[in-house]
Design an enzyme around this catalytic site. Structure first.
Site, PDB file in Angstrom:
ATOM      1  CG  HIS A 103      -2.984  -1.831 -10.016  1.00 41.70           C
ATOM      2  ND1 HIS A 103      -3.482  -0.601  -8.535  1.00 41.70           N
ATOM      3  CD2 HIS A 103      -1.245  -1.965  -9.125  1.00 41.70           C
ATOM      4  CE1 HIS A 103      -2.588  -0.027  -7.658  1.00 41.70           C
ATOM      5  NE2 HIS A 103      -1.747  -0.470  -7.574  1.00 41.70           N
ATOM      6  CB  CYS A 141      -4.579   3.934  -5.324  1.00 39.56           C
ATOM      7  SG  CYS A 141      -3.563   2.107  -5.333  1.00 39.56           S
ATOM      8  N   GLY A 186      -1.615   2.679  -7.594  1.00 40.53           N
ATOM      9  CA  GLY A 186      -1.757   2.685  -8.138  1.00 40.53           C
ATOM     10  C   GLY A 186      -1.542   3.532  -9.161  1.00 40.53           C
ATOM     11  CB  CYS A 192      -0.825  -0.361   1.071  1.00 40.80           C
ATOM     12  SG  CYS A 192      -2.018   1.456   1.231  1.00 40.80           S
ATOM     13  CG  ASN A 234      -6.211  -2.302  -5.944  1.00 41.83           C
ATOM     14  OD1 ASN A 234      -6.319  -2.409  -5.725  1.00 41.83           O
ATOM     15  ND2 ASN A 234      -4.992  -2.910  -6.125  1.00 41.83           N
ATOM     16  CD  GLU A 270      -7.382   2.142  -2.895  1.00 39.59           C
ATOM     17  OE1 GLU A 270      -6.500   1.057  -2.301  1.00 39.59           O
ATOM     18  OE2 GLU A 270      -6.733   3.092  -2.313  1.00 39.59           O
ATOM     19  NE  ARG A 271      -6.242  -6.915  -3.736  1.00 39.06           N
ATOM     20  CZ  ARG A 271      -5.030  -7.860  -4.265  1.00 39.06           C
ATOM     21  NH1 ARG A 271      -4.673  -8.689  -4.734  1.00 39.06           N
ATOM     22  NH2 ARG A 271      -3.859  -7.479  -3.452  1.00 39.06           N
ATOM     23  CG  ASN A 287      -0.869  -3.760  -5.006  1.00 41.92           C
ATOM     24  OD1 ASN A 287       0.165  -3.375  -5.898  1.00 41.92           O
ATOM     25  ND2 ASN A 287      -1.670  -2.513  -4.300  1.00 41.92           N
TER      26      ASN A 287
HETATM   27  N1  LIG Z   1      -6.516  -1.950  -2.082  1.00 45.27           N
HETATM   28  C1  LIG Z   1      -5.189  -2.220  -2.632  1.00 45.27           C
HETATM   29  C2  LIG Z   1      -4.007  -1.981  -1.042  1.00 45.27           C
HETATM   30  C3  LIG Z   1      -4.368  -0.512  -1.107  1.00 45.27           C
HETATM   31  C4  LIG Z   1      -3.626   0.311  -1.888  1.00 45.27           C
HETATM   32  C5  LIG Z   1      -3.107   1.598  -1.261  1.00 45.27           C
HETATM   33  N2  LIG Z   1      -4.461   2.193  -1.037  1.00 45.27           N
HETATM   34  C6  LIG Z   1      -2.087   2.433  -1.963  1.00 45.27           C
HETATM   35  O1  LIG Z   1      -1.943   3.961  -1.708  1.00 45.27           O
HETATM   36  O2  LIG Z   1      -1.808   1.538  -2.898  1.00 45.27           O
HETATM   37  C7  LIG Z   1      -5.059  -4.269  -2.668  1.00 45.27           C
HETATM   38  O3  LIG Z   1      -5.887  -4.870  -2.806  1.00 45.27           O
HETATM   39  O4  LIG Z   1      -4.312  -4.663  -3.551  1.00 45.27           O
END
Ligand SMILES: N[C@@H](CCC[C@H](N)C(=O)O)C(=O)O
Length: 287
Positions: free
Chosen positions: A166, A224, A227, A75, A197, A215-216, A164
């Site tokens: 995207h 994000c 992201g 995150c 995401n 977001e996921r 994660n």
């Molecule tokens: N919801 C995301 C994790 C959180 C990402 C975050 N808000 C950021 O700033 O990078 C996931 O499930 O991958």
């Protein structure tokens, strides 16, 4: 059980931070995280972040539960908040404060800048389909401007992992994207076995883009960090963007650089403490 917490946000992407330095597993369950994140019956947040002990190669470990209780690998806005939280816990002041944070996406390095912002070495992007993961290309191929059918429409998407997943779509007018309807269709699309995401990007200039995100595990958020990094990579790969880009999100701006020298992503942005409190479980919220 009473838990001390501090609420932080990075551009309105908000988190409950918990001092978990005394043990190597989070002191709250994923179900408790869902209750804490509830905006009506709990504290309210996009996720819960735990500051756990490091592993020798790192100073600390970060774990995070999304507001739906799922556990993401990384995150970006959260790790800026974590860096400030740790600095506060350690009672550190002055300059040159930097940490090595162990995450499920590898070791990530935030550094506190003198102007109060936090600059983060976010590491290398992963571009192969198997690394995202997605079935949109062969496992060992990149996923750049490939067709994806969503809600009866074929869109051209680019996929990037920052640890994660995207999925990025470039649009002419980001304000008109029906995010509430389309976001869940991307998140749960069969092409993404670990969900995704999803970011919508309007390129204003090669060095300035507007972004909205679904977001996921959290739905629409105001910003994000991972992201924003993934979107700049997608913009460079599709020749829409420079390597240094201001990403404007509903909660404010992030500065993102995809370095041509070391190919790593550098993200700079704010992180702000909002309030502290103590929570006693069970939360009496009838859930
Ligand atoms: N919801 C995301 C994790 C959180 C990402 C975050 N808000 C950021 O700033 O990078 C996931 O499930 O991958």
């Amino acid at each position: 059980m009473a838990i001390e917490f501090t609420k932080y946000h990075g551009l309105g992407n908000d988190f409950i931070l918990i001092d978990n330095r005394h043990q190597s597993e989070p002191i709250c369950t994923q179900r408790q995280a869902v209750q804490m994140c509830d905006r009506h019956f709990g504290i309210g947040a996009d996720g819960v972040i735990f500051a756990l002990p490091g592993d020798g190669a790192s100073d600390y470990t970060m774990r995070i539960f999304n507001s739906d209780g799922s556990e993401p690998e990384m995150c970006g806005n959260g790790i800026r908040c974590l860096a400030k939280f740790i600095t506060e816990l350690e009672g550190k002041t002055g300059t040159a404060i930097a940490y090595k944070i162990n995450t499920a996406a590898g070791v990530i390095c935030p550094e506190l800048l003198t102007d109060g912002q936090v600059k983060v070495d976010m590491g290398l992007p992963r571009l192969l389909a198997a690394e995202i993961p997605t079935t949109l290309s062969e496992n060992n191929l990149k996923v750049i401007d490939v067709p994806l059918e969503v809600a009866g429409q074929v869109l051209s998407v680019t996929c990037v992992s920052m640890g994660n997943p995207h999925c990025i779509t470039f649009v002419d007018d980001v304000a008109s994207v029906p995010l509430t309807e389309i976001g869940p269709l991307f998140e749960h699309h069969p092409a993404f076995p670990e969900r995704t995401n999803t970011e919508f990007i309007e390129v204003v200039r090669p060095d300035y883009v507007k972004m909205r995100v679904w977001e996921r595990g959290a739905g629409i958020t105001l910003a994000c960090g991972t992201g924003a990094c993934a979107s700049v990579v997608a913009g460079v790969l599709t020749q829409r963007c420079d390597r240094q880009v201001t990403v404007e999100l509903p909660g404010g701006c992030l500065q993102i650089e995809w370095s041509a020298t070391d190919q790593r992503l550098y993200m700079t942005g704010p992180a702000q403490a909002v309030f502290q409190g103590q929570l006693t479980f069970p939360i009496n919220n009838n859930q």
